[in-house]
Design an enzyme around this catalytic site. Sequence first.
Site, short mmCIF file in Angstrom:
data_model
loop_
_atom_site.label_atom_id
_atom_site.label_comp_id
_atom_site.label_asym_id
_atom_site.label_seq_id
_atom_site.Cartn_x
_atom_site.Cartn_y
_atom_site.Cartn_z
N HIS A 95 -10.86 10.10 6.58
CA HIS A 95 -12.13 9.41 6.77
C HIS A 95 -12.08 8.07 6.06
CE1 HIS A 95 -16.48 8.61 6.75
NE2 HIS A 95 -16.55 9.47 7.73
N ASP A 112 -16.05 14.98 12.41
CA ASP A 112 -15.89 14.67 13.84
C ASP A 112 -14.97 15.68 14.52
OD1 ASP A 112 -17.43 12.23 13.79
OD2 ASP A 112 -15.78 11.35 12.67
#
Length: 427
Positions: free
Chosen positions: A306, A363
Amino acid sequence: MSNIAILEIDGKKYEFPVIVGTENEVAIDINKLRGETGAITIDPGYKNSGSCTSNITFLDGEQGILRYRGYSIEDLAEKSNFLEVAYLLIFGELPTAAQIEKFENDIRKYTLVNEEMKNIIDGFPRTAHPMGVLASLTSALTAFNPKSVNVDNEKEMYEAVCKTMAKFLVIATWTYRKNMGYPLNYYDNTKGYVENFMRLMFELPTGPYKMNPVVVNALDKLFILHADHEQNCSTSTVRMVGSSHAGLFASISSGVSALWGPLHGGANQAVLEMLEAIQKDGGDVEKFLAKAKDKNDPFRLMGFGHRVYKNFDPRARIIKKAADEVLADLGVDDPVLDIAKKLEKAALEDEYFKSRNLYPNVDFYSGIIYRAMGIPTEMFTVLFAIGRLPGWIAQWKEMRVNKEPIGRPRQVYTGSPLRDFTDINNR
């Protein structure tokens, strides 16, 4: 720590105040930099620039911390629900039992969308991307609600919040119905907010829709995890557009457009597209893990690591459990999801990925859940937008209540200096 920072330009020293947040975040206040020195800062992507102070969300990427109004994301996901979290973000405190009951009932007052909106959605081809349709429909709501919201009027602001929460959910699901060629559904005021999302999406005139509580619970958690994330691309867009005193619907529409990008809200769609590409190639996970480790190979694992969280994504830990529950309950037999499980196992156990903190992020897991639910890939970002809506509203409201100035970044011009105009016949 000193409460001033000293900047030296051409031998002359200037002092600027240092601000420290409640979680010891340090910022140099350069509000008067240009006025005092004639200089500006250059910070592409604003990675080192704070555009505002905010009471809403605290995020520490190094420590893997995410809090809404001081409450840990872990506690909120376990003990709260999406509408409670929406109330917390927008109004500053967790609601009482009476307040949340009123909030839900007041949202229900506005769930009917003007029938003329159907004329607008009819104008789109079925092939239109749902996010493009959602951005347009959100902007179109301005035409049916032309009165500007007075943010200093508590009653007006509250009604605007309820209206936005109500209508956005309906039009978001309409983008799916349009895409599928189904008749448009209406909100059922006898059911909850997340339950309504499910039936607005999937209930057909040919029979009642049976709600799966495991899926509803996972979706509720996903909406909570996506509800706000500090000054990200779409949120700062909403604040920037709102700083011109553009209305709430217009500002939210700009946030939808920003979220659409594959580097932002489109990340979970990119995850599934990657998994489908691996499957089409034969499903050899080891081959693609090797490609991901090869610096000379352009292939990148989507949904791992991330930009903000340098250690781990706290939201991923929460939603991994929900993803496992959904897959177990639905018993989905899907080769694409089998590939996802193999990639997850490798990333959690392989030293290459562990040493680089390339862990599965939110995600990755949200894409798996949506796929298992039968939601088309192009709808993933729409679900992200539904979850992020209360955060956008809260940030817009804070910016307007604080009377922040209109956003107007500076630039350093690097083009041609003054030139003489050349007549077209001499060019």
